[in-house]
Enzyme design. Structure first.
Site, mmCIF file in Angstrom:
data_model
loop_
_atom_site.group_PDB
_atom_site.id
_atom_site.type_symbol
_atom_site.label_atom_id
_atom_site.label_comp_id
_atom_site.label_asym_id
_atom_site.label_seq_id
_atom_site.Cartn_x
_atom_site.Cartn_y
_atom_site.Cartn_z
ATOM 1 N N GLU A 296 66.286 63.088 34.979
ATOM 2 C CA GLU A 296 65.063 62.635 35.666
ATOM 3 C C GLU A 296 63.961 63.697 35.548
ATOM 4 O OE1 GLU A 296 64.454 59.622 36.901
ATOM 5 O OE2 GLU A 296 66.461 59.073 36.269
ATOM 6 N N TRP A 299 62.346 63.250 32.382
ATOM 7 C CA TRP A 299 61.300 62.206 32.297
ATOM 8 C C TRP A 299 59.924 62.832 32.510
ATOM 9 C CZ3 TRP A 299 60.818 57.383 30.620
ATOM 10 C CH2 TRP A 299 61.956 56.571 30.513
ATOM 11 N N TRP A 328 43.229 40.503 33.148
ATOM 12 C CA TRP A 328 43.696 40.848 34.502
ATOM 13 C C TRP A 328 42.840 40.165 35.554
ATOM 14 C CZ3 TRP A 328 48.244 43.020 34.102
ATOM 15 C CH2 TRP A 328 48.529 43.829 32.995
ATOM 16 N N ASN A 363 61.379 56.251 44.346
ATOM 17 C CA ASN A 363 61.130 55.807 42.969
ATOM 18 C C ASN A 363 61.359 54.302 42.789
ATOM 19 O OD1 ASN A 363 60.674 56.241 40.073
ATOM 20 N ND2 ASN A 363 62.833 55.716 39.893
ATOM 21 N N TRP A 381 46.613 46.926 36.272
ATOM 22 C CA TRP A 381 47.520 47.993 36.705
ATOM 23 C C TRP A 381 46.788 49.306 36.961
ATOM 24 C CZ3 TRP A 381 47.797 52.174 33.334
ATOM 25 C CH2 TRP A 381 47.249 51.954 32.060
ATOM 26 N N TRP A 404 53.406 53.663 35.826
ATOM 27 C CA TRP A 404 52.642 52.414 35.843
ATOM 28 C C TRP A 404 52.756 51.698 34.506
ATOM 29 C CZ3 TRP A 404 50.661 49.365 39.499
ATOM 30 C CH2 TRP A 404 50.647 49.882 40.792
HETATM 31 P P1 FAD Z 1 64.250 62.951 42.206
HETATM 32 O O1 FAD Z 1 64.916 61.647 41.998
HETATM 33 O O2 FAD Z 1 64.945 63.962 43.008
HETATM 34 O O3 FAD Z 1 63.936 63.520 40.746
HETATM 35 C C1 FAD Z 1 63.677 64.903 40.515
HETATM 36 C C2 FAD Z 1 62.357 65.101 39.824
HETATM 37 O O4 FAD Z 1 62.372 64.506 38.545
HETATM 38 C C3 FAD Z 1 61.170 64.484 40.537
HETATM 39 O O5 FAD Z 1 60.720 65.308 41.580
HETATM 40 C C4 FAD Z 1 60.177 64.336 39.404
HETATM 41 O O6 FAD Z 1 59.516 65.547 39.137
HETATM 42 C C5 FAD Z 1 61.080 64.010 38.223
HETATM 43 N N1 FAD Z 1 61.163 62.561 38.065
HETATM 44 C C6 FAD Z 1 62.059 61.713 38.612
HETATM 45 N N2 FAD Z 1 61.849 60.462 38.178
HETATM 46 C C7 FAD Z 1 60.790 60.510 37.344
HETATM 47 C C8 FAD Z 1 60.082 59.545 36.579
HETATM 48 N N3 FAD Z 1 60.430 58.255 36.572
HETATM 49 N N4 FAD Z 1 59.030 59.955 35.862
HETATM 50 C C9 FAD Z 1 58.651 61.248 35.817
HETATM 51 N N5 FAD Z 1 59.287 62.216 36.527
HETATM 52 C C10 FAD Z 1 60.339 61.851 37.274
HETATM 53 N N6 FAD Z 1 56.337 61.179 39.919
HETATM 54 C C11 FAD Z 1 55.512 62.187 40.206
HETATM 55 O O7 FAD Z 1 55.960 63.337 40.286
HETATM 56 N N7 FAD Z 1 54.176 61.975 40.398
HETATM 57 C C12 FAD Z 1 53.634 60.730 40.332
HETATM 58 O O8 FAD Z 1 52.420 60.585 40.493
HETATM 59 C C13 FAD Z 1 54.493 59.640 40.071
HETATM 60 N N8 FAD Z 1 54.026 58.370 40.040
HETATM 61 C C14 FAD Z 1 54.873 57.328 39.761
HETATM 62 C C15 FAD Z 1 54.363 56.022 39.702
HETATM 63 C C16 FAD Z 1 55.204 54.952 39.410
HETATM 64 C C17 FAD Z 1 54.632 53.547 39.344
HETATM 65 C C18 FAD Z 1 56.580 55.190 39.177
HETATM 66 C C19 FAD Z 1 57.495 54.046 38.855
HETATM 67 C C20 FAD Z 1 57.091 56.477 39.228
HETATM 68 C C21 FAD Z 1 56.254 57.558 39.515
HETATM 69 N N9 FAD Z 1 56.748 58.878 39.591
HETATM 70 C C22 FAD Z 1 55.882 59.914 39.859
HETATM 71 C C23 FAD Z 1 58.146 59.192 39.266
HETATM 72 C C24 FAD Z 1 59.127 59.194 40.443
HETATM 73 O O9 FAD Z 1 58.989 58.027 41.206
HETATM 74 C C25 FAD Z 1 58.991 60.391 41.359
HETATM 75 O O10 FAD Z 1 58.967 61.572 40.595
HETATM 76 C C26 FAD Z 1 60.159 60.493 42.331
HETATM 77 O O11 FAD Z 1 60.246 59.333 43.105
HETATM 78 C C27 FAD Z 1 59.962 61.696 43.223
HETATM 79 O O12 FAD Z 1 60.972 61.789 44.157
HETATM 80 P P2 FAD Z 1 62.044 62.957 44.103
HETATM 81 O O13 FAD Z 1 61.365 64.259 43.969
HETATM 82 O O14 FAD Z 1 62.959 62.766 45.261
HETATM 83 O O15 FAD Z 1 62.778 62.622 42.751
#
Ligand code: FAD
Length: 494
Positions: A296, A299, A328, A363, A381, A404
Site C-alpha cells: 500500500e 501505491w 458529465w 480507504n 469526478w 479518483w
Molecule cells: P494504510 O492502509 O495504513 O496504508 C499505509 C499508507 O500507504 C497510507 O498512509 C498511504 O500513504 C499509502 N496508501 C495506502 N493506500 C493507498 C492508495 N490507494 N493510494 C496511494 N497511497 C496509499 N491517500 C493519501 O495519502 N492522500 C490522499 O489525498 C488520498 N486520496 C484518495 C482518494 C481516493 C478517491 C481514494 C480511493 C484513495 C485516496 N488515498 C489518498 C489513498 C488511501 O485511501 C489513503 O492513503 C488511506 O486511506 C490512508 O489511511 P491509512 O494511513 O490508515 O492507510
C-alpha cells in the site's frame, strides 16, 4: 557563511535526505546550518490545501522548531502571501545569510518542478549550488522502467519491479541520520531566526475554535506522533492488516497518511521498519499483513512516479485521454447531498460525514464515495477530487488524483468502467453490522438488522423518515444503466 535547508513536504528531522546532506555539508565546510519554511496563503489556496492540513503543518512547525533548536539549528519561518514571490525571497535570504549551498527535497507536481528548475538556474547565476534530493519516494521516479523501456502504467508489474529494485539496491532502505548539532555560537548569531513568527492560522484556511481543538486531539502534530503511531501499528495491528483493512468500522489501518503527506514520516522509514518486523526481512515473503501494508505504501510511490512521468494529469486532464469525451453532469443539488452525506445511501453518507468530521476517510469509504459521485451521479469526478483535497488532512495530489482516477475509471490502472460499485453490497460486505453507519449517521442508530444498509427499502422507510434521514437521491439500477450508456457513448463504443 552558512548552508541552508528549505523544508517543504518533509517536516521532520529523522531520515530526511536533504536535511542530513545539508548538515553534513555544513560540518565539512565548518559553517552553520540554517533551515527555513515559507508559509504562503496563495500557495495553500492554489493547491487546495485543507484548513485541517494547514493547521497540522503550522502545529508541526512548532514541534520541528523546538527539536531543531535543541541542536542549535534555527528554523526560520516567513509568511509570504504571493506564491510567485517565494523563489525570489529564497534567493534574497540565501544571499543575506552568505550561503553558497541550498538543499531541498524534490516535489513532483508540475508547478513545483518548474519552480525548482528555474531556482536552480537562478542560484547558479549568483554562485549558489542548489541540490534537489530524492526523498519522498522509496524509489526515485524514473528509476523503474519496463522491459520495453517505458514507464509502467499498470501497478502489478510495476510493484514487482519496485520490490526487485529495492532488493538489488538495499541502500535505498538505509535511513539518513539526524542532523549534527550546529557550531558553537550559531544560536547567538541567528537569534532572530529562532524567534521568527510561526503564524497560528492562515487567512481563508482558518478552523473554528471547536475544530482546532478537535483536530489537535485527533491528529497530534509532528514526527514524534508519527513514530509513536508507526511503532504501535507495527506492534499491534500490521499482522492482521491484510485480513482486516477493508472493514470500515475497525481501526485496522495505520492512519499514517497524514504524516506521510506532510513528511513527518518518511515512506522509507515506514517500509524499513515494517520489513525489519518481517521475520525474513524481505519484501517478497514472510508475514502477509506486512507485505500487504508495504504494497500500500508502494501505491503512494506508484502514483508519484505516474505524476512525474505524465505531468498533464496535474492539468485537469484524465490519465486516459480517451475518457475526455464523457459528458458529465453538473447538478449542484446532488453534489450538495453527496458532500454533506445526505444521499440516502447510508454507507456513502457515513463515509462523507467521516471526512467532514475528521479530515480523513477510510480507504474503502473513499472508493465507495468516489465511485458513487462519478458513476451513480455522473458528476465530473474532478469536482469530487477537489472536494476531497479541500477537506482531507492527508490530501496529496498524486494519491488523491490516482484514487479518483481509479474509482471513476479515467485514471492510471483503473477499475474497468463497467465495474460499478453497488453501495448496498459494499455496505453489507464491509460494514456487516452497520457499526460504521451508526457511528457516522447517528439518526439511523435505531434501525435494526440489515435494514441499516437500506432503510427505505428494507426497513420500509417509516423509521428512517421519522428521524429525518433522506430518501435516495438516485435509484441504483437506473443510475447504473445511465452510467454504462454514458461511458460507452463517451468512448465511442456500441
Ligand atoms: P494504510 O492502509 O495504513 O496504508 C499505509 C499508507 O500507504 C497510507 O498512509 C498511504 O500513504 C499509502 N496508501 C495506502 N493506500 C493507498 C492508495 N490507494 N493510494 C496511494 N497511497 C496509499 N491517500 C493519501 O495519502 N492522500 C490522499 O489525498 C488520498 N486520496 C484518495 C482518494 C481516493 C478517491 C481514494 C480511493 C484513495 C485516496 N488515498 C489518498 C489513498 C488511501 O485511501 C489513503 O492513503 C488511506 O486511506 C490512508 O489511511 P491509512 O494511513 O490508515 O492507510
Amino acid at each position: 557563511n552558512a548552508v541552508v535547508h528549505w523544508f517543504r513536504c518533509d517536516l521532520r528531522m529523522r531520515d530526511n535526505r536533504s536535511l542530513y546532506a545539508a548538515s553534513k555539508k555544513a560540518r565539512e565546510n565548518g559553517v552553520p546550518l540554517i533551515t527555513m519554511y515559507i508559509v504562503s496563503q496563495q500557495d495553500f489556496e492554489a493547491h487546495l490545501v485543507s484548513p485541517a492540513r494547514v493547521d497540522f503543518i503550522l502545529r508541526t512547525l512548532r514541534v520541528l522548531r523546538e527539536d531543531l533548536a535543541k541542536l542549535d539549528i534555527p528554523l526560520y519561518v516567513e509568511t509570504l502571501e504571493k506564491r510567485k514571490k517565494i523563489p525570489g525571497r529564497i534567493l534574497e535570504l540565501v544571499k543575506e545569510w552568505g550561503s553558497d549551498h541550498l538543499f531541498t527535497n524534490a516535489e513532483y507536481e508540475v508547478d513545483e518542478l518548474r519552480r525548482d528548475a528555474s531556482l536552480v538556474r537562478e542560484c547558479l547565476e549568483i554562485g549558489v549550488a542548489m541540490d534537489v534530493l530524492s526523498d519522498t519516494c522509496v524509489v526515485k521516479p524514473g528509476d523503474l522502467v519496463s522491459k520495453s523501456g517505458t514507464q509502467y502504467s499498470v501497478y502489478t508489474p510495476w510493484y514487482r519491479a519496485w520490490v526487485a529494485y529495492i532488493h538489488e539496491n538495499p541502500l535505498l532502505l538505509d535511513l539518513s541520520e539526524a542532523p549534527n548539532k550546529n557550531l558553537n555560537g550559531a544560536r547567538q548569531k541567528y537569534l532572530k531566526l529562532f524567534e521568527s513568527t510561526i503564524p497560528n492560522e492562515v487567512e481563508h484556511k482558518k478552523l473554528s475554535d471547536e475544530e482546532t481543538e478537535r483536530f489537535c486531539s485527533m491528529w497530534p502534530a509532528g514526527e514524534h506522533d508519527a513514530h509513536r503511531r508507526l511503532i504501535k501499528f507495527i506492534d499491534e495491528r500490521i499482522g492482521g492488516y491484510k485480513a482486516h483493512r477493508n472493514n470500515l468500522s475497525e481501526q485496522s489501518t495505520s492512519s499514517l497518511s497524514v504524516h506521510l503527506a506532510s513528511g513527518t514520516l518518511s515512506a522509507r522509514t515506514a517500509v524499513r521498519m515494517a520489513r525489519d518486523h518481517n521475520r525474513i526481512k524481505r519484501l517478497d515473503g514472510g508475514v502477509e499483513g506486512i507485505l500487504t501494508w508495504i504494497s500500500e505504501i508502494a501505491w503512494r510511490d506508484f502514483y508519484k512516479h505516474v505524476l512525474a512521468h505524465w505531468p498533464y494529469i496535474c492539468m485537469n486532464k484524465p490519465f486516459k485521454l480517451e475518457y475526455t469525451n464523457i459528458e458529465w453532469e453538473y447538478n449542484q443539488d446532488q453534489f450538495e447531498a453527496w458532500s454533506k452525506g445526505r444521499t440516502g445511501y447510508p454507507v456513502v453518507d457515513a463515509a462523507m460525514r467521516q471526512l467532514n468530521s475528521c479530515g480523513w476517510m477510510h480507504n474503502r469509504g473513499r472508493m465507495i464515495a468516489a465511485s458513487f459521485l462519478a458513476k451513480h451521479l455522473l458528476l465530473d469526478w474532478r469536482i469530487g477530487e477537489r472536494y476531497f483535497m479541500e477537506h482531507l488532512i492527508d490530501g496529496d495530489f498524486a494519491s488523491n488524483n490516482g484514487g479518483w482516477g481509479f474509482s471513476a475509471s479515467t485514471g492510471v490502472d483503473p477499475q474497468p468502467y463497467f465495474r460499478i460499485f453497488n453501495p448496498l453490497l459494499q455496505s453489507e460486505k464491509f460494514d456487516p453490522e452497520g457499526e460504521y453507519i451508526k457511528r457516522w449517521v447517528p439518526e439511523l442508530r435505531g434501525i435494526a438488522g440489515k435494514a441499516i444498509h437500506d432503510p427505505y427499502d428494507r426497513g420500509k422507510g417509516a423509521e428512517a423518515k421519522k428521524c429525518g434521514y433522506p430518501e435516495r437521491i438516485v435509484d441504483h439500477k437506473e443510475s447504473r444503466d445511465r452510467c454504462l450508456a454514458r461511458y460507452k457513448e463517451g468512448l465511442g463504443r456500441k
